[in-house]
Scaffold this motif. Sequence first.
Motif, PDB file in Angstrom:
ATOM      1  N   GLY A  39      30.841-107.909  15.308  1.00  0.00           N
ATOM      2  CA  GLY A  39      31.277-108.506  14.281  1.00  0.00           C
ATOM      3  C   GLY A  39      30.771-108.461  13.004  1.00  0.00           C
ATOM      4  O   GLY A  39      30.372-109.307  12.239  1.00  0.00           O
ATOM      5  N   GLY A  40      29.794-107.453  12.823  1.00  0.00           N
ATOM      6  CA  GLY A  40      28.817-107.244  11.723  1.00  0.00           C
ATOM      7  C   GLY A  40      27.249-107.926  12.183  1.00  0.00           C
ATOM      8  O   GLY A  40      26.497-107.944  11.142  1.00  0.00           O
ATOM      9  N   MET A  41      27.165-108.110  13.267  1.00  0.00           N
ATOM     10  CA  MET A  41      25.737-108.975  13.600  1.00  0.00           C
ATOM     11  C   MET A  41      24.739-107.828  13.581  1.00  0.00           C
ATOM     12  O   MET A  41      23.261-108.096  13.511  1.00  0.00           O
ATOM     13  CB  MET A  41      25.888-109.605  14.838  1.00  0.00           C
ATOM     14  N   VAL A  42      25.181-106.616  13.894  1.00  0.00           N
ATOM     15  CA  VAL A  42      24.342-105.508  14.055  1.00  0.00           C
ATOM     16  C   VAL A  42      24.889-104.460  13.123  1.00  0.00           C
ATOM     17  O   VAL A  42      25.940-103.952  13.257  1.00  0.00           O
ATOM     18  CB  VAL A  42      24.147-104.802  15.322  1.00  0.00           C
ATOM     19  N   LYS A  43      23.973-103.708  12.121  1.00  0.00           N
ATOM     20  CA  LYS A  43      24.533-102.843  11.251  1.00  0.00           C
ATOM     21  C   LYS A  43      23.561-101.644  11.565  1.00  0.00           C
ATOM     22  O   LYS A  43      22.289-101.952  11.253  1.00  0.00           O
ATOM     23  CB  LYS A  43      24.573-103.274  10.004  1.00  0.00           C
ATOM     24  N   VAL A  44      24.096-100.291  11.539  1.00  0.00           N
ATOM     25  CA  VAL A  44      23.042 -99.285  11.524  1.00  0.00           C
ATOM     26  C   VAL A  44      23.753 -98.386  10.285  1.00  0.00           C
ATOM     27  O   VAL A  44      24.809 -98.180  10.375  1.00  0.00           O
ATOM     28  CB  VAL A  44      23.419 -98.678  12.896  1.00  0.00           C
ATOM     29  N   THR A  45      22.551 -97.787   9.756  1.00  0.00           N
ATOM     30  CA  THR A  45      23.005 -96.904   8.557  1.00  0.00           C
ATOM     31  C   THR A  45      22.428 -95.511   8.734  1.00  0.00           C
ATOM     32  O   THR A  45      21.013 -95.660   9.189  1.00  0.00           O
ATOM     33  CB  THR A  45      22.427 -97.512   7.173  1.00  0.00           C
ATOM     34  N   ALA A  46      23.133 -94.479   8.358  1.00  0.00           N
ATOM     35  CA  ALA A  46      22.380 -93.282   8.699  1.00  0.00           C
ATOM     36  C   ALA A  46      22.732 -92.432   7.462  1.00  0.00           C
ATOM     37  O   ALA A  46      23.519 -92.527   6.445  1.00  0.00           O
ATOM     38  CB  ALA A  46      23.125 -92.679   9.878  1.00  0.00           C
ATOM     39  N   ASN A  47      21.854 -91.173   7.360  1.00  0.00           N
ATOM     40  CA  ASN A  47      22.224 -90.422   6.219  1.00  0.00           C
ATOM     41  C   ASN A  47      23.076 -88.864   6.977  1.00  0.00           C
ATOM     42  O   ASN A  47      23.143 -88.901   8.134  1.00  0.00           O
ATOM     43  CB  ASN A  47      21.137 -89.713   5.482  1.00  0.00           C
ATOM     44  N   GLY A  48      23.451 -88.125   6.147  1.00  0.00           N
ATOM     45  CA  GLY A  48      24.240 -87.088   6.491  1.00  0.00           C
ATOM     46  C   GLY A  48      23.456 -86.083   7.391  1.00  0.00           C
ATOM     47  O   GLY A  48      23.922 -85.147   7.893  1.00  0.00           O
ATOM     48  N   LYS A  49      21.963 -86.341   7.368  1.00  0.00           N
ATOM     49  CA  LYS A  49      21.302 -85.520   8.372  1.00  0.00           C
ATOM     50  C   LYS A  49      21.195 -86.208   9.676  1.00  0.00           C
ATOM     51  O   LYS A  49      20.427 -85.642  10.505  1.00  0.00           O
ATOM     52  CB  LYS A  49      19.697 -85.398   7.585  1.00  0.00           C
ATOM     53  N   LYS A  50      21.876 -87.101   9.953  1.00  0.00           N
ATOM     54  CA  LYS A  50      21.856 -87.880  11.380  1.00  0.00           C
ATOM     55  C   LYS A  50      20.645 -88.681  11.473  1.00  0.00           C
ATOM     56  O   LYS A  50      20.189 -88.610  12.622  1.00  0.00           O
ATOM     57  CB  LYS A  50      22.378 -87.015  12.655  1.00  0.00           C
ATOM     58  N   GLU A  51      20.014 -89.155  10.398  1.00  0.00           N
ATOM     59  CA  GLU A  51      18.750 -89.703  10.549  1.00  0.00           C
ATOM     60  C   GLU A  51      19.096 -91.359  10.323  1.00  0.00           C
ATOM     61  O   GLU A  51      19.697 -91.710   9.264  1.00  0.00           O
ATOM     62  CB  GLU A  51      17.577 -89.430   9.335  1.00  0.00           C
ATOM     63  N   ILE A  52      18.628 -92.063  11.318  1.00  0.00           N
ATOM     64  CA  ILE A  52      19.063 -93.622  10.955  1.00  0.00           C
ATOM     65  C   ILE A  52      18.022 -93.821   9.802  1.00  0.00           C
ATOM     66  O   ILE A  52      16.838 -93.794   9.948  1.00  0.00           O
ATOM     67  CB  ILE A  52      18.619 -94.492  12.379  1.00  0.00           C
ATOM     68  N   THR A  53      18.658 -94.493   8.938  1.00  0.00           N
ATOM     69  CA  THR A  53      17.967 -95.122   7.552  1.00  0.00           C
ATOM     70  C   THR A  53      17.430 -96.506   7.610  1.00  0.00           C
ATOM     71  O   THR A  53      16.807 -97.098   7.046  1.00  0.00           O
ATOM     72  CB  THR A  53      18.516 -94.530   6.357  1.00  0.00           C
ATOM     73  N   ASP A  54      18.477 -97.234   8.457  1.00  0.00           N
ATOM     74  CA  ASP A  54      18.364 -98.655   8.477  1.00  0.00           C
ATOM     75  C   ASP A  54      19.067 -99.471   9.823  1.00  0.00           C
ATOM     76  O   ASP A  54      20.011 -98.660  10.006  1.00  0.00           O
ATOM     77  CB  ASP A  54      18.873 -99.416   7.093  1.00  0.00           C
ATOM     78  N   VAL A  55      18.332-100.548  10.063  1.00  0.00           N
ATOM     79  CA  VAL A  55      19.043-101.172  11.117  1.00  0.00           C
ATOM     80  C   VAL A  55      18.973-102.655  10.545  1.00  0.00           C
ATOM     81  O   VAL A  55      17.914-103.209  10.349  1.00  0.00           O
ATOM     82  CB  VAL A  55      18.267-101.057  12.371  1.00  0.00           C
ATOM     83  N   ALA A  56      20.122-103.415  10.832  1.00  0.00           N
ATOM     84  CA  ALA A  56      20.049-104.728  10.309  1.00  0.00           C
ATOM     85  C   ALA A  56      20.524-105.762  11.447  1.00  0.00           C
ATOM     86  O   ALA A  56      21.446-105.155  11.748  1.00  0.00           O
ATOM     87  CB  ALA A  56      20.677-105.164   9.102  1.00  0.00           C
ATOM     88  N   ILE A  57      19.708-106.371  12.010  1.00  0.00           N
ATOM     89  CA  ILE A  57      20.292-107.436  12.988  1.00  0.00           C
ATOM     90  C   ILE A  57      20.241-108.999  12.461  1.00  0.00           C
ATOM     91  O   ILE A  57      19.262-109.459  12.080  1.00  0.00           O
ATOM     92  CB  ILE A  57      19.052-107.379  14.186  1.00  0.00           C
ATOM     93  N   ASP A  58      21.441-109.595  12.471  1.00  0.00           N
ATOM     94  CA  ASP A  58      21.479-110.912  12.261  1.00  0.00           C
ATOM     95  C   ASP A  58      20.678-111.784  13.381  1.00  0.00           C
ATOM     96  O   ASP A  58      20.937-111.433  14.746  1.00  0.00           O
ATOM     97  CB  ASP A  58      23.029-111.226  12.277  1.00  0.00           C
ATOM     98  N   GLU A  59      19.907-112.471  12.804  1.00  0.00           N
ATOM     99  CA  GLU A  59      18.977-113.458  13.934  1.00  0.00           C
ATOM    100  C   GLU A  59      19.866-114.069  14.959  1.00  0.00           C
ATOM    101  O   GLU A  59      19.118-114.589  15.864  1.00  0.00           O
ATOM    102  CB  GLU A  59      17.978-114.230  12.979  1.00  0.00           C
ATOM    103  N   GLU A  60      20.797-114.308  14.487  1.00  0.00           N
ATOM    104  CA  GLU A  60      21.936-115.165  15.360  1.00  0.00           C
ATOM    105  C   GLU A  60      22.141-114.315  16.767  1.00  0.00           C
ATOM    106  O   GLU A  60      22.324-115.006  17.696  1.00  0.00           O
ATOM    107  CB  GLU A  60      23.318-115.754  14.879  1.00  0.00           C
ATOM    108  N   VAL A  61      22.195-113.208  16.625  1.00  0.00           N
ATOM    109  CA  VAL A  61      22.404-112.239  17.954  1.00  0.00           C
ATOM    110  C   VAL A  61      21.173-112.091  18.539  1.00  0.00           C
ATOM    111  O   VAL A  61      21.155-111.638  19.728  1.00  0.00           O
ATOM    112  CB  VAL A  61      23.067-110.945  17.463  1.00  0.00           C
ATOM    113  N   VAL A  62      19.919-112.601  18.153  1.00  0.00           N
ATOM    114  CA  VAL A  62      18.715-112.472  18.924  1.00  0.00           C
ATOM    115  C   VAL A  62      18.538-113.366  19.761  1.00  0.00           C
ATOM    116  O   VAL A  62      18.271-114.456  19.618  1.00  0.00           O
ATOM    117  CB  VAL A  62      17.508-112.262  17.865  1.00  0.00           C
TER     118      VAL A  62
END
Length: 105
Positions: A39-62
């Motif tokens: 539900g949006g608690m974990v977000k992963v961003t990548a570029n077109g080279k298949k490189e992960i550029t960001d991971v955002a984790i909502d602290e509620e899910v930790v």
Amino acid sequence: MRGGGNMNNMMKQMQKMQKKMMKAQEELYEMTFESSAGGGMVKVTANGKKEITDVAIDEEVVDPDDVEMLQDLIITATNDVLKQVDDKTNDTMGQFTKGMPGGMF
């Protein structure tokens, strides 16, 4: 000599297509893709080279007592974002090989 003209024309067409392919690939590399899980608690961003550029984790899910769930959410979001990159790459680059026997590339 007539056959040589056709070959030259074909080579020019191939060079034109190669330039278009390179431009399309560069544009893909600059794109950003995002996926989320839980539900949006974990977000992963990548570029077109298949490189992960960001991971955002909502602290509620930790939850120290349920690390496995967090790991699953990260894996799910990561696999999805990489699939998005693959799908877009196949759609974009597939236009260059459409109708060619064996894909040619």
